[in-house]
Scaffold this motif. Structure first.
Motif, short mmCIF file in Angstrom:
data_model
loop_
_atom_site.label_atom_id
_atom_site.label_comp_id
_atom_site.label_asym_id
_atom_site.label_seq_id
_atom_site.Cartn_x
_atom_site.Cartn_y
_atom_site.Cartn_z
N THR A 192 0.83 -1.21 0.00
CA THR A 192 0.00 0.00 0.00
C THR A 192 0.87 1.26 0.00
O THR A 192 2.03 1.22 0.39
CB THR A 192 -0.93 0.01 1.23
OG1 THR A 192 -0.13 -0.12 2.41
CG2 THR A 192 -1.91 -1.14 1.17
N PRO A 193 0.32 2.41 -0.41
CA PRO A 193 1.11 3.64 -0.50
C PRO A 193 1.74 4.10 0.80
O PRO A 193 2.77 4.78 0.78
CB PRO A 193 0.08 4.67 -1.01
CG PRO A 193 -0.92 3.87 -1.76
CD PRO A 193 -1.03 2.58 -1.01
N ASP A 194 1.15 3.75 1.96
CA ASP A 194 1.75 4.15 3.23
C ASP A 194 2.86 3.21 3.67
O ASP A 194 3.47 3.42 4.73
CB ASP A 194 0.68 4.27 4.32
CG ASP A 194 0.00 2.93 4.62
OD1 ASP A 194 0.40 1.89 4.04
OD2 ASP A 194 -0.94 2.92 5.43
N SER A 195 3.14 2.17 2.88
CA SER A 195 4.22 1.21 3.13
C SER A 195 4.02 0.38 4.39
O SER A 195 4.95 -0.28 4.85
CB SER A 195 5.59 1.92 3.20
OG SER A 195 5.86 2.64 2.01
N LYS A 196 2.81 0.37 4.95
CA LYS A 196 2.56 -0.34 6.20
C LYS A 196 1.73 -1.62 6.03
O LYS A 196 1.57 -2.38 6.98
CB LYS A 196 1.84 0.58 7.19
CG LYS A 196 2.68 1.79 7.61
CD LYS A 196 1.90 2.67 8.57
CE LYS A 196 2.75 3.88 9.00
NZ LYS A 196 1.99 4.77 9.93
N ALA A 197 1.21 -1.86 4.84
CA ALA A 197 0.35 -3.01 4.62
C ALA A 197 0.54 -3.52 3.19
O ALA A 197 1.20 -2.88 2.37
CB ALA A 197 -1.12 -2.66 4.88
N VAL A 198 -0.05 -4.68 2.92
CA VAL A 198 0.04 -5.26 1.59
C VAL A 198 -1.36 -5.71 1.17
O VAL A 198 -2.11 -6.30 1.95
CB VAL A 198 1.04 -6.44 1.56
CG1 VAL A 198 0.64 -7.53 2.53
CG2 VAL A 198 1.18 -7.01 0.15
N ALA A 199 -1.74 -5.36 -0.06
CA ALA A 199 -3.01 -5.79 -0.63
C ALA A 199 -2.77 -7.07 -1.41
O ALA A 199 -1.92 -7.11 -2.30
CB ALA A 199 -3.58 -4.71 -1.55
N VAL A 200 -3.50 -8.13 -1.07
CA VAL A 200 -3.25 -9.43 -1.68
C VAL A 200 -4.57 -10.11 -2.05
O VAL A 200 -5.57 -9.98 -1.34
CB VAL A 200 -2.42 -10.33 -0.71
CG1 VAL A 200 -3.15 -10.50 0.62
CG2 VAL A 200 -2.11 -11.68 -1.32
#
Length: 499
Positions: free
Chosen positions: A291-299
């Motif tokens: 994600t753009p905030d670098s804190k999560a991943v969309a899968v």
């Protein structure tokens, strides 16, 4: 009886004389009035090199200014549209769109007045000011497809028309992603004597480019191994927008059921030790994107798309969207996402999903949605799609379209031949150019292929590939102006812009 005399010491005489002199000077200045000329004390972009992430500069003044006279007399050459805001003596100019790359700029201010000249009945103007800055060069990266650069990562500076090969001949680059500062590239590669597409290891290589003005860049083409493939196959990877985290999809060589996402720091610690690889404790998934905030991943998980935290319990998604099977792209600020819905009739819908809960259908296709990218300069989404032109032979024709996100109006930009299935697209950081490749497959190869033969993601042998650059205009202007792509004098595929 004795007499005592009071003597004035020499040091006391000097101090008294100095005080008298200062008193006379202060009195003279009071009689003359405030005659100090206003000037620019600081320009935040002076002699700097900026990128698309730099959206505003500031001017600090020595005196309170007549804001209208400053705004009326401020000149930027070449012009850059923007808006002005004030905080005391500090003026901030915020760009409406990123500054075009490969350009030198001048900021000039003369004729502006300070805040008190009118009530004093005087005509003092600011000391003339000229500042300068420049944007980064227009630089692209691609995988070479000719005999001299086959499988190597190549950097080409469009502004200076200079080419530099970054990786050695014994590595065949399969995929890559630039770090946000442009100083290094993260890439996956196999050795030339290994045809196994699942044997890729992760490396970084320096570009020889410095992100900051005046700083010496690291020497180009220094390759470092980041992650090997001895026990696990490295299938796909993604680099976080802040350049701090790498997420890798891995499979256990000894146990095919051991499959999932892993993450690691993209930089070594202070002691020089390599970062630790950690497993993301979640259900196995498909395609993914940080994600753009670098804190999560969309899968892609099951019948939907999950947003999983990179820190904490990933078995508890931050969000889950059951109606969408894939996140295709995020806007830079993370407020919007382009998502794909897979329909039971084998068609695909592209939706715009916002953090306010809006879900807006943008298009439907009988083919594939290969890639989408948000424009940072306008409310436009550029997509690389395919349309099914033959159900019997299942032939797809790729094309590029620009979509106005406010009106959902579509503007086709480029139609490619049906045989060009393996196409990649990259939008420039300033939103003014689109890179597209055209891979030509090896026609009906007979016998064993050479060990170093390049292959597409589908496993097809590559004969050659060309790169095309398409200038971009806002959709409203593109409707009246015909845009033609320009073939670059380069032989390669999988092009990407350096940010």
């Amino acid at each position: 009886m004795t007499k005592s005399k009071t003597f004035i010491q020499p040091l006391d005489r000097m101090a008294i004389a100095l005080m008298l002199l200062l008193s006379l000077l202060i009195g003279f200045m009071i009689l003359q009035g405030d005659a100090v000329t206003a000037r620019v004390r600081n320009f935040s972009w002076q002699n700097q090199q900026i990128g698309a992430e730099d959206i505003s500069f500031s001017l600090n003044f020595s005196r309170p200014m007549d804001t209208k006279s400053v705004e009326d007399n401020l000149k930027i050459d070449p012009p850059l549209a923007g808006k002005v805001s004030w905080a005391g003596r500090r003026m901030v100019y915020t760009l409406l769109t990123p500054a075009p790359y490969g350009t030198n700029y001048q900021v000039k201010l003369q004729g502006a007045k300070d805040k008190f000249v009118q009530q004093e009945g005087k005509n003092r103007v600011i000391q003339p000011f000229t500042g300068s800055f420049r944007t980064r060069d227009r630089v692209i990266l691609y995988i070479g497809a000719n005999q001299e650069e086959q499988g190597q990562l190549v950097l080409y500076n469009l502004t200076q028309e200079q080419k530099r090969v970054l990786t050695p001949k014994d590595l065949v680059v399969m995929d890559f992603e630039p770090f946000p500062n442009g100083e290094k590239i993260l890439f996956s590669a196999r050795t030339t004597n290994n045809q196994d597409l699942l044997s890729a290891q992760l490396y970084t290589v320096t570009t020889g480019i410095s992100a900051k003005s005046g700083e010496q860049a690291e020497p180009a083409a220094r390759v470092d191994l980041i992650l090997d493939s001895k026990e696990y196959q490295n299938l796909k990877f993604d680099l976080s927008p802040d350049g701090e985290t790498i997420v890798v999809q891995r499979g256990n060589r000894a146990n095919p059921g051991d499959f999932g996402l892993w993450f690691m720091s993209a930089t070594s610690n202070n002691s020089g030790e390599k970062p630790t690889l950690k497993r993301l404790q979640s259900q196995p998934g498909g395609d993914f994107m940080i994600t753009p905030d670098s804190k999560a991943v969309a899968v892609a998980q099951g019948q939907g798309a999950a947003i999983l935290p990179l820190q904490g319990d990933a078995n508890k998604p931050l969000d889950f969207l059951p109606q969408f099977g894939l996140v295709q792209a995020f806007s830079k600020d993370g407020s919007q996402a382009a998502m794909v819905k897979f329909n039971t009739d084998y068609t695909r819908d592209l939706f715009l999903v916002t953090n306010q809960g809006v879900q807006k259908q943008l298009l439907k296709t009988t083919g594939s949605i290969i890639n989408c990218q948000f424009d940072t300069a306008s409310p436009t989404l550029y997509c690389l799609l395919t349309q099914l032109v033959s159900k019997e032979q299942y032939i797809e024709q790729p094309y590029v379209v620009a979509i106005d996100l406010k009106t959902a109006q579509q503007k086709p930009l480029l139609v490619l031949p049906p045989e060009q299935r393996n196409v990649q697209m990259s939008l420039s950081p300033d939103g003014l150019g689109l890179l597209v490749d055209q891979v030509v497959p090896q026609p009906n190869p007979t016998g064993a292929l050479p060990e170093n033969m390049l292959k597409t993601d589908d496993g097809d042998a590559i004969a050659t590939s060309s790169l095309w650059l398409m200038p971009l205009l806002p959709i409203a202007d593109a409707a009246t102006v015909e845009i033609r792509p320009e073939q670059l004098p380069l032989v390669g595929f999988r092009p990407r812009w350096l940010s």
